[in-house]
Design an enzyme around this catalytic site. Structure first.
Site, PDB file in Angstrom:
ATOM      1  N   TYR A  55       0.843  -1.184   0.000  1.00 52.57           N
ATOM      2  CA  TYR A  55       0.000   0.000   0.000  1.00 52.57           C
ATOM      3  C   TYR A  55       0.886   1.245   0.000  1.00 52.57           C
ATOM      4  O   TYR A  55       1.642   1.486   0.948  1.00 52.57           O
ATOM      5  CB  TYR A  55      -0.934   0.030   1.211  1.00 52.57           C
ATOM      6  CG  TYR A  55      -1.958  -1.091   1.265  1.00 52.57           C
ATOM      7  CD1 TYR A  55      -2.230  -1.891   0.162  1.00 52.57           C
ATOM      8  CD2 TYR A  55      -2.671  -1.338   2.430  1.00 52.57           C
ATOM      9  CE1 TYR A  55      -3.167  -2.912   0.218  1.00 52.57           C
ATOM     10  CE2 TYR A  55      -3.621  -2.357   2.495  1.00 52.57           C
ATOM     11  CZ  TYR A  55      -3.853  -3.139   1.390  1.00 52.57           C
ATOM     12  OH  TYR A  55      -4.795  -4.152   1.455  1.00 52.57           O
ATOM     13  N   ARG A 229     -14.449   8.288  -4.116  1.00 59.55           N
ATOM     14  CA  ARG A 229     -13.474   7.348  -4.675  1.00 59.55           C
ATOM     15  C   ARG A 229     -13.555   7.299  -6.192  1.00 59.55           C
ATOM     16  O   ARG A 229     -12.554   7.090  -6.875  1.00 59.55           O
ATOM     17  CB  ARG A 229     -13.704   5.954  -4.087  1.00 59.55           C
ATOM     18  CG  ARG A 229     -12.694   4.923  -4.547  1.00 59.55           C
ATOM     19  CD  ARG A 229     -12.658   3.745  -3.627  1.00 59.55           C
ATOM     20  NE  ARG A 229     -12.135   4.116  -2.326  1.00 59.55           N
ATOM     21  CZ  ARG A 229     -12.041   3.286  -1.288  1.00 59.55           C
ATOM     22  NH1 ARG A 229     -12.456   2.043  -1.412  1.00 59.55           N
ATOM     23  NH2 ARG A 229     -11.563   3.695  -0.136  1.00 59.55           N
TER      24      ARG A 229
END
Length: 336
Positions: A55, A229
């Site tokens: 990540y 998003r």
């Protein structure tokens, strides 16, 4: 406050709501906001935190480590993962080889600022490495005290059985699988869940709100909400695209009366729905604002009556993706 449940057939308890920092920490939100979100989670009883070395190429682990600094380590359950490319992406900077696992766990511990993680997860299955090598490396990670348990993520039923059998032979436990699961994405129900139940392995599911679609904020034919998003160019937009179908969005809006009948928000209904399944121990939620954490935690402990579960199925109809083959088809078929 959040309920705590056993993970798999183990003595480890985790919070039903897990705070995850995929696509947020080190990428979408700054350190101060990330810290505020983590502290908001702690304030409502969340003790389990999920991240991964890939990540933001390690930044997410660093951000989480800083946000948890000063907390009593024994009161937390920290989960991270290994598989996807990290660092300069050299020939051994990915996969589940012994070399990559051993180097990655040490790097993750440094970034997180801890001596061990509670669950170390294989982020995908590595077809380029013998399963025996991978499992022996995980066994050594456990014996060295760098991880207490092992988990996997998005493995097929057959692969999960491999992991279980090898871990038993080597004297450690695989206790969890981390798949995508929501009202709209149910590919694990036919094979992965029954196999996991048989083996004593729990699901820790991600995307229970289907990248935010099940929150109801995406109106059919409407403009994409600012800050959502779907507008994120750092990875979020590509992950949510498949759910932005007008017929599907119309069906999602029809879930609103169900949520209202239960006194829940749409997002809470989505999280409560995944937790309804006995094989799901916990749902991972992300947040870009502290108030989002408190909302999602409201799903913990909610039981949805069977008649409303049936109504949800009737509303969503053939918008639901159920094909169990997609777990394998969506997996990497070579070393990344």
């Amino acid at each position: 406050m959040v309920n705590h449940v056993h993970l798999g057939r183990s003595g480890l308890k985790v919070s039903e709501i897990v705070y995850g920092n995929w696509l947020t920490h080190g990428s979408q939100v700054d350190q101060d906001t990330a810290q505020a979100c983590v502290h908001a989670a702690l304030d409502v009883g969340v003790t389990t935190f999920d991240t991964a070395d890939a990540y933001a190429n390690g930044k997410a682990e660093k951000v989480l480590g800083k946000a948890l600094k000063g907390q009593r380590r024994e009161s937390l359950e920290i989960l991270t993962k290994v598989y996807w490319p990290t660092g300069p992406k050299g020939p051994n900077d990915a996969g589940l080889s012994r070399k990559h696992i051993m180097e990655s766990v040490n790097a993750s511990l440094r970034r997180l600022g801890t001596d061990y993680v509670d669950v170390y997860q294989a982020h995908r299955y590595d077809v380029a490495t013998p399963i025996e090598e991978t499992m022996q490396a995980f066994a050594d990670v456990v014996r060295q005290g760098k991880a207490l348990y092992i988990g996997v993520s998005e493995w097929t039923a057959e692969q999960i059985r491999f992991a279980h059998d090898f871990s038993n032979d080597l004297g450690f436990q695989v206790i969890s699988n981390q798949p995508q699961y929501s009202m709209l994405w149910r590919v694990i129900e036919d094979q992965v869940m029954p196999t996991s139940e048989d083996l004593g392995i729990s699901q820790i599911v991600f995307s229970p709100v289907a990248q935010g679609v099940l929150s109801g904020k995406y109106a059919p034919g409407g403009e994409l909400p600012k800050g959502s998003r779907a507008r994120d160019k750092k990875g979020g937009a590509s992950t949510i695209r498949r759910f932005l179908d007008e017929d599907l969005l119309n069906r999602v809006q029809e879930l609103r009366p169900v949520a209202e009948e239960l006194g829940l928000t749409m997002a809470q209904l989505a999280v409560a729905w995944v937790l309804q399944h006995d094989n799901v121990a916990a749902a991972i939620i992300g947040a870009s604002r502290p108030e989002q954490v408190a909302e999602n935690v409201g799903a913990s402990g909610v039981r949805i009556p069977e008649e409303l579960m049936v109504r949800i199925d009737d509303i969503l109809g053939d918008s639901v993706v159920r094909d169990p083959a997609l777990t394998w088809e969506n997996a990497p078929h070579g070393r990344p």
